[in-house]
Enzyme design. Structure first.
Site, mmCIF file in Angstrom:
data_model
loop_
_atom_site.group_PDB
_atom_site.id
_atom_site.type_symbol
_atom_site.label_atom_id
_atom_site.label_comp_id
_atom_site.label_asym_id
_atom_site.label_seq_id
_atom_site.Cartn_x
_atom_site.Cartn_y
_atom_site.Cartn_z
ATOM 1 N N ASP A 65 42.391 45.578 40.838
ATOM 2 C CA ASP A 65 41.450 44.771 41.610
ATOM 3 C C ASP A 65 42.203 43.881 42.585
ATOM 4 O O ASP A 65 43.252 43.315 42.238
ATOM 5 C CB ASP A 65 40.586 43.907 40.684
ATOM 6 C CG ASP A 65 39.776 44.741 39.703
ATOM 7 O OD1 ASP A 65 39.174 45.734 40.153
ATOM 8 O OD2 ASP A 65 39.751 44.403 38.512
ATOM 9 N N ASP A 67 41.534 40.644 45.131
ATOM 10 C CA ASP A 67 40.626 39.582 45.541
ATOM 11 C C ASP A 67 41.187 38.859 46.762
ATOM 12 O O ASP A 67 42.408 38.729 46.921
ATOM 13 C CB ASP A 67 40.419 38.577 44.415
ATOM 14 C CG ASP A 67 39.775 39.209 43.181
ATOM 15 O OD1 ASP A 67 39.134 40.266 43.350
ATOM 16 O OD2 ASP A 67 39.922 38.652 42.082
ATOM 17 N N ASP A 144 42.343 28.366 37.548
ATOM 18 C CA ASP A 144 42.598 28.083 36.136
ATOM 19 C C ASP A 144 44.080 27.971 35.791
ATOM 20 O O ASP A 144 44.549 26.920 35.367
ATOM 21 C CB ASP A 144 41.892 29.120 35.252
ATOM 22 C CG ASP A 144 42.164 30.562 35.681
ATOM 23 O OD1 ASP A 144 43.013 30.793 36.563
ATOM 24 O OD2 ASP A 144 41.511 31.481 35.116
#
Length: 450
Positions: A65, A67, A144
């Site tokens: 993935d 992003d 995070d």
């Protein structure tokens, strides 16, 4: 704003790592992600590859993935891409769709409330909505873990680090940004994410990041059961199931996520159930590594088997008939687990079938053998039976019989079963007296319907 700790930076301080000092290459980045980055840049917006893809490329991984983070709003992104759809309420995002690949584009978010109502925090600290946009520096601080707050810039091929993430990636350390307890209260699922990423990457969870997890674990009960189901699939079906399970045990999360199984494992003094569970998770990891399918039904049959066994024994000790006890134990464990994890019926029903088929492997009557072989859940149930050998050798004869039965032509198997039945009817070994068949007394109609 949260109090800063030495291990959890809250202020952004830019460090630029030039191309000759890192391993991120455009050759390893999805062409579609590059297409999104370049179009945003060409239209005057800042745009960066961000998060797990940058982290994985830095350690030689192959991310699936990609992003993108940008200063363009979701609406501005949508205006640039006809193949874009906007999703989310808690976090508004743009998804740019290229066939089966989705490039997720997020607008830089600020770690503050601007009074617009787009940042909403529950009294306990749970972050309900976060759509206040800001600068790249604010966006980095809001993320995070430091390892996930790295930005790859296509204009000069550098990596931008605002919170010390580059060094943590080099040292394979997982560290929360900000005060760990506050960040976990914002989103309790971050505790599972910490365990999962540490297992996946082979990282160590930094001590101050790990310390609050055991006493905050109960906050997972506030997370949506559907979200916890998705997190479980990520934990156990991404190729690092065994290490993820050990991490859940180590950090006190297992009793919250799988309460009845955790209790059953703790009560199983021989450790047989735990050995079986860990071997099953190793097998799962091997299948994922070989690009073979793994069913969530089989996974949860494995994870909840200790709970099922404990419930079954309790019911049998109460005098409940074996078949009824099996059905009730399966239902009880499933219903109780649904309070934490929203296991869909398309997985929970096959899971129960795997359990309920186990006693039928002891049967040798011709009709029942062929009926079981034709059952749509036979193969999964047989694989589960074979796995049970790790806990006990008492099933060895059944495993051997059914393994052989699958390989034999139907006519050969039928003849073998008929011969065995004939020997049994004739008294078994030579010289034994034939057994008398006892007629079963018919039950009254009312009793049969109970």
């Amino acid at each position: 704003m949260q109090a800063q700790t030495p291990s959890s930076p809250l202020s952004a301080s830019l460090r630029i790592i030039p191309r000759d000092q890192h391993t991120v290459s455009r050759r390893d980045i999805s062409p579609n992600a590059l297409r999104v980055l370049y179009r945003l840049r060409e239209n005057g917006f800042g745009a960066y590859l961000v998060g797990g893809a940058v982290r994985d490329l830095l350690i030689g991984g192959h991310p699936k993935d990609f992003d993108v983070a940008t200063d363009a709003t979701p609406e501005q992104v949508k205006a640039l891409f006809r193949n874009c759809r906007l999703i989310g309420r808690r976090f508004r995002l743009a998804h740019v769709v290229y066939g089966r690949e989705i490039i997720e584009v997020a607008t830089f978010r600020a770690n503050r409330d601007d009074g617009s109502g787009e940042r909403e925090i529950h009294d306990g600290g749970l972050l309900l909505r976060d759509n206040v946009y800001g600068t790249i520096e604010e966006d980095a601080v809001r993320r995070d873990f430091t390892a996930n707050a790295l930005y790859y810039a296509i204009e000069d091929f550098s990596v931008r680090d605002y919170v010390g993430g580059f060094e943590d990636v080099q040292n394979r350390v997982l560290r929360l940004i900000g005060d760990p307890e506050t960040r976990y209260r914002e989103d309790p699922v971050r505790m599972l994410r910490a365990v999962r990423l540490a297992a996946k990457l082979g990282f160590t969870i930094e001590p101050s990041t790990a310390a609050p997890i055991p006493h905050l674990a109960k906050l997972l009960a506030e997370a949506a059961p559907a979200r916890l189901f998705e997190e479980c699939l990520k934990l156990f079906l991404s190729g690092h199931a065994e290490q993820s399970f050990l991490g859940l045990e180590r950090h006190g999360l297992l009793p919250v996520l799988l309460p009845e199984s955790a209790a059953a494992l703790a009560a199983n003094r021989s450790g047989a159930l735990r050995r079986m569970l860990l071997q099953g998770l190793r097998n799962t990891d091997a299948r994922v590594a070989a690009d073979e399918p793994v069913s969530p039904s089989f996974l949860f049959a494995l994870l909840l088997w200790p709970a099922y066994c404990r419930s079954l024994i309790a019911l049998q000790n109460q005098g409940v008939h074996a078949a009824e006890a099996q059905r009730r134990a399966a239902d009880r464990v499933t219903v109780h687990q649904l309070e934490t994890i929203a296991l869909p019926r398309r997985f929970s029903l096959p899971m129960q079938e795997i359990w309920l088929l186990q006693p039928r492997f002891a049967q040798r009557q011709r009709k029942r053998v062929f009926r079981l072989l034709a059952h749509p859940r036979f193969r999964a149930a047989f694989d589960f039976l074979a796995l049970r050998l790790v806990a006990s050798e008492e099933h060895a004869a059944d495993v051997a019989f059914w393994r052989e039965a699958q390989e034999k032509p139907g006519e050969t198997l039928a003849a073998q079963l008929d011969a065995q039945q004939q020997r049994s009817d004739d008294g078994g070994e030579e010289g034994e007296a034939p057994r008398k068949r006892r007629r079963r007394r018919r039950k009254p109609a009312a009793a049969q319907g109970e």
